[in-house]
Design a protein around this motif. Structure first.
Motif, PDB file in Angstrom:
ATOM      1  N   UNK A   1       0.827  -1.201   0.000  1.00 27.75           N
ATOM      2  CA  UNK A   1       0.000   0.000   0.000  1.00 27.75           C
ATOM      3  C   UNK A   1       0.866   1.257   0.000  1.00 27.75           C
ATOM      4  N   UNK A   2       1.900   1.256   0.842  1.00 26.09           N
ATOM      5  CA  UNK A   2       2.774   2.429   0.935  1.00 26.09           C
ATOM      6  C   UNK A   2       3.512   2.675  -0.376  1.00 26.09           C
ATOM      7  N   UNK A   3       4.058   1.617  -0.956  1.00 22.48           N
ATOM      8  CA  UNK A   3       4.824   1.768  -2.202  1.00 22.48           C
ATOM      9  C   UNK A   3       3.917   2.139  -3.364  1.00 22.48           C
ATOM     10  N   UNK A   4       2.722   1.571  -3.380  1.00 23.50           N
ATOM     11  CA  UNK A   4       1.781   1.880  -4.456  1.00 23.50           C
ATOM     12  C   UNK A   4       1.434   3.372  -4.452  1.00 23.50           C
ATOM     13  N   UNK A   5       1.486   3.968  -3.250  1.00 23.63           N
ATOM     14  CA  UNK A   5       1.181   5.397  -3.116  1.00 23.63           C
ATOM     15  C   UNK A   5       2.435   6.260  -3.149  1.00 23.63           C
ATOM     16  N   UNK A   6       3.577   5.667  -3.540  1.00 22.31           N
ATOM     17  CA  UNK A   6       4.790   6.439  -3.766  1.00 22.31           C
ATOM     18  C   UNK A   6       5.662   6.700  -2.563  1.00 22.31           C
ATOM     19  N   UNK A   7       5.468   5.940  -1.470  1.00 18.47           N
ATOM     20  CA  UNK A   7       6.268   6.189  -0.263  1.00 18.47           C
ATOM     21  C   UNK A   7       7.656   5.570  -0.408  1.00 18.47           C
ATOM     22  N   UNK A   8       8.735   6.327  -0.148  1.00 18.18           N
ATOM     23  CA  UNK A   8      10.094   5.806  -0.314  1.00 18.18           C
ATOM     24  C   UNK A   8      10.647   5.116   0.935  1.00 18.18           C
ATOM     25  N   UNK A   9       9.926   5.156   2.050  1.00 18.01           N
ATOM     26  CA  UNK A   9      10.419   4.577   3.299  1.00 18.01           C
ATOM     27  C   UNK A   9      10.934   5.655   4.221  1.00 18.01           C
ATOM     28  N   UNK A  10      11.428   5.287   5.421  1.00 13.32           N
ATOM     29  CA  UNK A  10      11.673   3.928   5.896  1.00 13.32           C
ATOM     30  C   UNK A  10      10.595   3.372   6.816  1.00 13.32           C
ATOM     31  N   UNK A  11       9.590   4.201   7.201  1.00 16.93           N
ATOM     32  CA  UNK A  11       8.734   3.775   8.309  1.00 16.93           C
ATOM     33  C   UNK A  11       7.653   2.773   7.919  1.00 16.93           C
ATOM     34  N   UNK A  12       7.504   2.499   6.625  1.00 22.06           N
ATOM     35  CA  UNK A  12       6.598   1.410   6.250  1.00 22.06           C
ATOM     36  C   UNK A  12       7.094   0.090   6.828  1.00 22.06           C
ATOM     37  N   UNK A  13       8.409  -0.059   6.966  1.00 26.44           N
ATOM     38  CA  UNK A  13       8.991  -1.273   7.555  1.00 26.44           C
ATOM     39  C   UNK A  13       8.571  -1.402   9.017  1.00 26.44           C
ATOM     40  N   UNK A  14       8.590  -0.302   9.755  1.00 26.22           N
ATOM     41  CA  UNK A  14       8.185  -0.326  11.159  1.00 26.22           C
ATOM     42  C   UNK A  14       6.705  -0.705  11.293  1.00 26.22           C
ATOM     43  N   UNK A  15       5.888  -0.151  10.414  1.00 25.73           N
ATOM     44  CA  UNK A  15       4.458  -0.445  10.480  1.00 25.73           C
ATOM     45  C   UNK A  15       4.176  -1.896  10.078  1.00 25.73           C
ATOM     46  N   UNK A  16       4.939  -2.404   9.120  1.00 28.12           N
ATOM     47  CA  UNK A  16       4.779  -3.804   8.710  1.00 28.12           C
ATOM     48  C   UNK A  16       5.146  -4.740   9.858  1.00 28.12           C
ATOM     49  N   UNK A  17       6.238  -4.434  10.561  1.00 32.65           N
ATOM     50  CA  UNK A  17       6.622  -5.244  11.719  1.00 32.65           C
ATOM     51  C   UNK A  17       5.577  -5.136  12.822  1.00 32.65           C
ATOM     52  N   UNK A  18       4.996  -3.950  12.961  1.00 33.07           N
ATOM     53  CA  UNK A  18       3.953  -3.746  13.974  1.00 33.07           C
ATOM     54  C   UNK A  18       2.779  -4.678  13.750  1.00 33.07           C
ATOM     55  N   UNK A  19       2.265  -4.726  12.515  1.00 27.87           N
ATOM     56  CA  UNK A  19       1.091  -5.563  12.274  1.00 27.87           C
ATOM     57  C   UNK A  19       1.422  -7.042  12.421  1.00 27.87           C
TER      58      UNK A  19
ATOM     59  N   UNK B   1       3.196  -5.098  23.456  1.00 27.46           N
ATOM     60  CA  UNK B   1       3.962  -3.945  23.931  1.00 27.46           C
ATOM     61  C   UNK B   1       4.993  -3.514  22.891  1.00 27.46           C
ATOM     62  N   UNK B   2       5.683  -4.482  22.300  1.00 25.81           N
ATOM     63  CA  UNK B   2       6.646  -4.171  21.245  1.00 25.81           C
ATOM     64  C   UNK B   2       5.952  -3.509  20.049  1.00 25.81           C
ATOM     65  N   UNK B   3       4.764  -3.982  19.723  1.00 19.34           N
ATOM     66  CA  UNK B   3       4.021  -3.400  18.606  1.00 19.34           C
ATOM     67  C   UNK B   3       3.733  -1.927  18.864  1.00 19.34           C
ATOM     68  N   UNK B   4       3.346  -1.600  20.085  1.00 17.33           N
ATOM     69  CA  UNK B   4       3.048  -0.203  20.389  1.00 17.33           C
ATOM     70  C   UNK B   4       4.309   0.649  20.356  1.00 17.33           C
ATOM     71  N   UNK B   5       5.433   0.094  20.780  1.00 11.11           N
ATOM     72  CA  UNK B   5       6.693   0.826  20.658  1.00 11.11           C
ATOM     73  C   UNK B   5       7.007   1.125  19.192  1.00 11.11           C
ATOM     74  N   UNK B   6       6.804   0.144  18.335  1.00 13.86           N
ATOM     75  CA  UNK B   6       7.105   0.310  16.918  1.00 13.86           C
ATOM     76  C   UNK B   6       6.175   1.315  16.241  1.00 13.86           C
ATOM     77  N   UNK B   7       4.891   1.259  16.579  1.00 15.80           N
ATOM     78  CA  UNK B   7       3.940   2.126  15.860  1.00 15.80           C
ATOM     79  C   UNK B   7       4.100   3.596  16.249  1.00 15.80           C
ATOM     80  N   UNK B   8       4.772   3.865  17.365  1.00 12.61           N
ATOM     81  CA  UNK B   8       5.018   5.246  17.772  1.00 12.61           C
ATOM     82  C   UNK B   8       6.155   5.865  16.968  1.00 12.61           C
ATOM     83  N   UNK B   9       7.098   5.048  16.529  1.00  9.12           N
ATOM     84  CA  UNK B   9       8.341   5.559  15.959  1.00  9.12           C
ATOM     85  C   UNK B   9       8.167   6.400  14.684  1.00  9.12           C
ATOM     86  N   UNK B  10       7.183   6.114  13.811  1.00  7.93           N
ATOM     87  CA  UNK B  10       7.016   6.992  12.645  1.00  7.93           C
ATOM     88  C   UNK B  10       6.589   8.411  13.007  1.00  7.93           C
TER      89      UNK B  10
END
Length: 333
Positions: A64-82, A126-135
């Motif tokens: 979804x992120x790449x299809x909308x032109x996002x170059x990164x890096x926080x899509x990786x954090x969100x992917x790990x979160x889910x 808990x780790x998921x919530x830490x990750x989703x805050x980082x972006x």
């Protein structure tokens, strides 16, 4: 399209296209599931995370992120979160359901114990919530935290409704939207939001994930009564034995005569199951065309997912996501 006819399955094509991003996701997952103070955490987590799942949810974020032109890096954090949220819910689900097998392997609660599964699941949340805050995006945080709450709400609703023959298709849909579709739609929506996509595209991505998740769960429930255990990693009839009132049974109960309703009351509501009951249950599902009707519902939701994709700009990733909707229901063809 049948699975055997597909030379390259859509999720495999998607994985190949997103290979660099998924490698970064996997590295981040391994890094964040580590614990110096409690070595059982990475042991239990690795057993499930590395069990060979398709990683659909993190791939949906990246796509979804790449299809909308996002170059990164926080899509990786969100992917790990889910993926962490998903893994945590699986650990908890297996305890609640007293499951002994997942993806063809013994469950963590069987190999270790219920306490370890619950507490490691808590750690992953808990780790998921830490990750989703980082972006640093309040909207993304809202999307993913709401999804986590919705998943828990769906699971609790299922507890109260799954063995009640009064449960109808509307309640079933609320349960499925909670326990399964919420994370699919959060994955695709968050990917669009982190990319700064226009609101119409973000809504389309949400609609796609919602419909895909519902189709995915309906297919899963259908395969419980007509699937191949070696392919699905679960035994045929597990939902029946666990007294889960899933869509095929809800449809059959709605058409049941007095004797059939008494059978469902004994086996599902009261939990008194005898040898041959599963076979009789399946015969009732066939008698009332409940399996065919359930299959059609799955196809309809997959069509909604494809329609949502049609509103997004044309691209190879859009085609892959559209094909993925077909693939989810191809398991029942």
């Amino acid at each position: 399209m049948s699975l055997d006819e597909a030379a390259t399955k859509p999720h495999e094509e998607l994985a190949a296209t997103l290979a660099d991003g998924m490698e970064a996701v996997n590295l981040l997952i391994r890094e964040r599931m580590a614990s110096e103070n409690a070595p059982r955490i990475p042991e239990v987590t690795a057993h499930l995370v590395e069990a060979g799942g398709k990683r659909l949810r993190p791939m949906l974020v990246l796509a979804a992120a790449r299809m909308c032109g996002y170059p990164g890096p926080y899509d990786v954090h969100l992917a790990a979160t889910v993926e962490f949220i998903h893994t945590a819910t699986l650990l908890h689900d297996d305890v609640v359901d007293e499951s002994r097998q997942r993806r063809g392997r013994p469950t963590a609660n069987l190999l270790w114990d219920n306490k370890s599964s619950v507490l490691v699941g808590d750690y992953l949340f808990a780790r998921a919530f830490q990750l989703m805050v980082e972006p640093g995006s309040l909207r993304v945080l809202s999307i993913l935290s709401n999804a986590a709450a919705t998943i828990a709400e769906g699971e609790v609703l299922q507890l109260s409704a799954a063995q009640d023959l009064r449960t109808g298709e509307d309640t079933y849909l609320r349960i499925v939207r909670g326990k399964t579709a919420a994370l699919f739609s959060a994955a695709t929506e968050a990917g669009g939001v982190i990319a700064g996509a226009p609101e119409a595209q973000v809504q389309a991505l949400f609609d796609y994930g919602d419909a895909l998740g519902i189709a995915f769960q309906i297919v899963d429930d259908l395969l419980d009564y007509q699937g191949d255990a070696s392919a699905t990693g679960k035994n045929v009839g597990d939902d029946f034995r666990e007294r889960k009132l899933t869509l095929p049974v809800i449809k059959a109960v709605a058409q049941a005569d007095e004797a059939e309703r008494a059978f469902w009351q004994r086996t599902i509501e009261k939990g008194r199951q005898d040898e041959g009951d599963l076979e009789h249950a399946i015969s009732l599902l066939h008698k009332h065309d409940a399996l065919d009707a359930t299959r059609q519902d799955a196809l309809d939701w997959a069509a909604r997912a494809r329609a949502a994709m049609d509103t997004l700009p044309d691209s190879e990733l859009r085609r892959m996501l559209s094909d993925l909707a077909d693939y989810v229901v191809a398991r029942i063809n």
